[in-house]
Design an enzyme around this catalytic site. Sequence first.
Site, PDB file in Angstrom:
ATOM      1  N   ASP A   1       9.448   3.034   1.669  1.00 11.45           N
ATOM      2  CA  ASP A   1       8.279   3.849   1.994  1.00 11.45           C
ATOM      3  C   ASP A   1       8.095   3.806   3.510  1.00 11.45           C
ATOM      4  O   ASP A   1       7.517   2.881   4.058  1.00 11.45           O
ATOM      5  CB  ASP A   1       7.050   3.285   1.279  1.00 11.45           C
ATOM      6  CG  ASP A   1       5.787   4.092   1.538  1.00 11.45           C
ATOM      7  OD1 ASP A   1       5.777   4.885   2.509  1.00 11.45           O
ATOM      8  OD2 ASP A   1       4.802   3.909   0.801  1.00 11.45           O
TER       9      ASP A   1
ATOM     10  N   LYS B   1       2.910  11.785   6.822  1.00  9.95           N
ATOM     11  CA  LYS B   1       2.119  11.570   8.026  1.00  9.95           C
ATOM     12  C   LYS B   1       2.693  12.299   9.235  1.00  9.95           C
ATOM     13  O   LYS B   1       2.455  13.483   9.411  1.00  9.95           O
ATOM     14  CB  LYS B   1       1.937  10.073   8.274  1.00  9.95           C
ATOM     15  CG  LYS B   1       1.116   9.381   7.176  1.00  9.95           C
ATOM     16  CD  LYS B   1       0.743   7.967   7.543  1.00  9.95           C
ATOM     17  CE  LYS B   1       0.019   7.263   6.405  1.00  9.95           C
ATOM     18  NZ  LYS B   1      -1.290   7.838   6.052  1.00  9.95           N
TER      19      LYS B   1
ATOM     20  N   PHE C   1       0.864  -1.181   0.000  1.00  8.58           N
ATOM     21  CA  PHE C   1       0.000   0.000   0.000  1.00  8.58           C
ATOM     22  C   PHE C   1       0.902   1.232   0.000  1.00  8.58           C
ATOM     23  O   PHE C   1       1.603   1.506   0.972  1.00  8.58           O
ATOM     24  CB  PHE C   1      -0.931   0.057   1.213  1.00  8.58           C
ATOM     25  CG  PHE C   1      -1.865   1.243   1.139  1.00  8.58           C
ATOM     26  CD1 PHE C   1      -3.028   1.177   0.391  1.00  8.58           C
ATOM     27  CD2 PHE C   1      -1.548   2.428   1.770  1.00  8.58           C
ATOM     28  CE1 PHE C   1      -3.867   2.283   0.285  1.00  8.58           C
ATOM     29  CE2 PHE C   1      -2.379   3.537   1.669  1.00  8.58           C
ATOM     30  CZ  PHE C   1      -3.549   3.463   0.925  1.00  8.58           C
TER      31      PHE C   1
END
Length: 404
Positions: free
Chosen positions: A227, A256, A142
């Site tokens: 990531d 984030k 993801f």
Amino acid sequence: MSASVIDFVATEARFGAHNYEPIGVVLARGEGVWVWDTEGNRYLDCLSAYSAVSQGHCHPKILAAMVEQAHRLTLTSRAFHNDQLALFYEEVAALTGSHKVLPMNSGAEAVESAIKSVRKWGYEVKGVPDGQAEIIVCANNFHGRTLGIVGFSTDPETRGHFGPFAPGFKVIPFGDAAALKEAINPNTVAFLVEPIQGEAGVVIPPAGYFTEVRELCTANNVMLVLDEIQTGLGRTGKLLAEQHEGIEADVTLLGKALSGGFYPVSAVLSNNEVLGTLRPGQHGSTFGGNPLACAVARAAMRVLVEEGMIDNAARQGERFLSGLKDIRANAIREVRGRGLMLAVELHPEAGRARRYCEALQAKGILAKDTHEHTIRIAPPLVITSDQVDWALERLATTLTQDLS
């Protein structure tokens, strides 16, 4: 739900695209690890906005930096210099050991930027024939929701009816170094991978996997792109998850928690080779690197270190994981995690994880399900031992219930 809550939910349903399935709570306020709904009920946040609120809700020092900068200057675009960008570059590079930084907004933008950059490096430095660059990715990945990214997803819900997709990606199993070795060819420019697969259910690779991955990428002149948008900035008990195996990526993606939940901020961090190929006009973002974003990110990084949040994540994560493993419940298939990135996977016959999340809500805990049978647990990194124990008591009571 009360009438006012029903009104909020109904209005969302009437006007909003139905691309989310939220838990039935309407939140109005947050502080530290706690959030309150519109009725004044308090909950322990065990999702942290998918790790974006790692520093805790409305951290006063990040808030102060945001307000101060908002009074001074918010946006210039990159057509001009501003007095925050250089400081952001300097501080994020010092914190992470990076050589080049590309600021963006969302995590997905950081991923897209990395894909463009490693392809450009492949053509201009490695010598891959034009249009032939390949990037290796993992099954159950993801990396975001853009069209380019969902094209190499293996989740049918993510991909369905959004094609056609761009070529140039090869999918291999996660945690399988032999599969990576076999997949690499002369046109491979990068291996894009999450250190821990978050959306897939906090899937942790075998010990030594990333050591082998690093060796393979180095030997074949392939850029290792990690990531760390969810795992980075302390979530796993280290500044970056790569540190658990003592490796360094060629390209690291942050987002984030980089803003502590106040503002969309992401960044591509790289060696000089990859981002060094970009020239003026070849990539950019109107809001990327704006002074408000930079001031917020600088404060978010500073409190993370100064207030010992990374070490706290390691300590409390160990306590939380140990407590979850001590729960004796027939519903539990497996407990796994690293730092404060945790998951409880349920046996399919125990029913959907969402039902357990709804039961936890009634006990004052907000968590979120993923892939039908897994409960993700990721509280802010400021959580205390007493709060961990409080959560464990309620988790134990809920998980021992028969909700099938």
